[in-house]
Write an enzyme that holds these catalytic residues in place. Sequence first.
Site, PDB file in Angstrom:
ATOM      1  N   GLU A   1       0.827  -1.213   0.000  1.00  0.00           N
ATOM      2  CA  GLU A   1       0.000   0.000   0.000  1.00  0.00           C
ATOM      3  C   GLU A   1       0.861   1.263   0.000  1.00  0.00           C
ATOM      4  OE1 GLU A   1      -2.627  -1.241   3.168  1.00  0.00           O
ATOM      5  OE2 GLU A   1      -1.260  -0.494   4.684  1.00  0.00           O
TER       6      GLU A   1
ATOM      7  N   CYS B   1       3.635  33.697  10.852  1.00  0.00           N
ATOM      8  CA  CYS B   1       4.203  34.359  12.023  1.00  0.00           C
ATOM      9  C   CYS B   1       4.992  33.388  12.891  1.00  0.00           C
ATOM     10  CB  CYS B   1       3.100  35.011  12.824  1.00  0.00           C
ATOM     11  SG  CYS B   1       2.327  36.292  11.875  1.00  0.00           S
TER      12      CYS B   1
ATOM     13  N   TYR C   1       1.593  14.349   0.935  1.00  0.00           N
ATOM     14  CA  TYR C   1       1.675  14.910   2.290  1.00  0.00           C
ATOM     15  C   TYR C   1       1.924  16.421   2.273  1.00  0.00           C
ATOM     16  CZ  TYR C   1       2.111   9.940   3.323  1.00  0.00           C
ATOM     17  OH  TYR C   1       1.889   8.593   3.385  1.00  0.00           O
TER      18      TYR C   1
HETATM   19  C1  PLP Z   1      -0.859   1.751   7.198  1.00  0.00           C
HETATM   20  C2  PLP Z   1      -0.174   2.578   6.197  1.00  0.00           C
HETATM   21  N1  PLP Z   1      -0.082   2.132   4.939  1.00  0.00           N
HETATM   22  C3  PLP Z   1       0.527   2.852   3.969  1.00  0.00           C
HETATM   23  C4  PLP Z   1       1.096   4.079   4.262  1.00  0.00           C
HETATM   24  C5  PLP Z   1       1.763   4.839   3.154  1.00  0.00           C
HETATM   25  O1  PLP Z   1       3.093   5.030   3.416  1.00  0.00           O
HETATM   26  P1  PLP Z   1       4.049   5.739   2.349  1.00  0.00           P
HETATM   27  O2  PLP Z   1       3.401   7.014   1.959  1.00  0.00           O
HETATM   28  O3  PLP Z   1       5.314   5.916   3.059  1.00  0.00           O
HETATM   29  O4  PLP Z   1       4.161   4.801   1.178  1.00  0.00           O
HETATM   30  C6  PLP Z   1       1.044   4.561   5.560  1.00  0.00           C
HETATM   31  C7  PLP Z   1       1.663   5.863   5.903  1.00  0.00           C
HETATM   32  O5  PLP Z   1       1.686   6.342   6.981  1.00  0.00           O
HETATM   33  C8  PLP Z   1       0.387   3.798   6.557  1.00  0.00           C
HETATM   34  O6  PLP Z   1       0.296   4.238   7.826  1.00  0.00           O
END
Ligand code: PLP
Length: 401
Positions: free
Chosen positions: A258, A326, A355
């Site tokens: 994921e 600020c 992000y």
């Molecule tokens: C459970 C889970 N899966 C996937 C991700 C995605 O991680 P990345 O953006 O580092 O691939 C995160 C990121 O915090 C996560 O908490």
Amino acid sequence: LRLAEEFGTPLYVLSEPEFRRRCAEYARSWALGGVSYAAKANSSLAVLAWAADEGLGVDVASVGELEAAHRAGVPGSRCRLHGNFKTTDEVAAAAGLGVGEIVADSLGEIEALAKAGWQSRVVLRLAPDVEAGGGSKISTAGTDTKFGMSIATGDAAQAVRRCLELGLRLHGYHCHVGSMLMDEGPVLAAARVLASFAAEAGSATGYWPESLNLGGGLGVSYVPGQEPLAPADYCAKLSAAVRPLLTGRLEGTSVELEPGRSVAAPSGVTLYRVGVIKRSSAGVRHVIVDGGMSDNPRPALYGAQYSVVSDAAGPPEPATVSGRHCETDLLFPGTMLPSGLREGDVLQVLCTGAYNAGMASNYNRFLRPASVALRGDGSARLVERRETLDDLFRREEALAR
Ligand SMILES: Cc1ncc(COP(=O)(O)O)c(C=O)c1O
């Protein structure tokens, strides 16, 4: 430049072909099971629709992200709900939208899911005690983590027994070790822990998982010197190393990924306009742009670094790029920018597709930027308009007089 004129600044620009190409690269290169896109990286509706269109599932970590997937046309059955504390209302909303899989994070949550009559698949988030990731705030599977159920304390084994006793549709195990990983090493270490836990739990209970989920975490190159594997190489190396773990009763178990950052970050840039250039008494050339920590909080949160580009004339010279909040609001210290950079010029900050928009805030009552999608033919389409002052006050009650 054209986009800065047309849509104003600060502006998030997303390349649709690049995002789709990265999704397709994962889908093509990962042969051991499914790939889901982690919506937290960027949950613009357009982005979620592209991910689903390229054959990825969607990982959500809140009802808001789930609603985003729903509005983007992604069926609930292709969504997986995460979260280390899901409220009863959130679980009910997820059930209502037909979420295909929920990641249970604690023993209490397992009881709550059974009580709520949760029907679809359940996977258990396990804490494999692997320290990894590009910083303490994005390291999520060490011995002190708040995420998941500890294998070492016996909670994980207890979770398996309770799922079986309660008749939940236990589908497998999950872990996510951290973010900004440069290679497959830490995820492979976690995969080994999951596989050996699966074998132990299998001998003790007779339960064998249909799925092992290794989470996301592959990093990107924000600045020179950060050289993570490309998604295709990461998938090839990880699958070659994980395959031998899938023996005996684990043969045929699907292994899921994921990714978030490695799909979204390189697909986006942010455009700022330079508002002020001045020199401090220590000789620092301060370049102040029309955004800041409200549209990119990562430098303030993690000391994250970015590459900044300008097409102004002149040799590169040191500059410190700050925002206009600020606080010191130091965005990109230690940057090299052309000596000919002038007030009014546009700066391009690379690798901001993940992000950034998702973590943006209204600090100082700043308006969150617009996002535009750049198509393959070079045309641009607004996917999220810039906030207005009215948006800022929508939630305020009328003043009591
Ligand atoms: C459970 C889970 N899966 C996937 C991700 C995605 O991680 P990345 O953006 O580092 O691939 C995160 C990121 O915090 C996560 O908490």
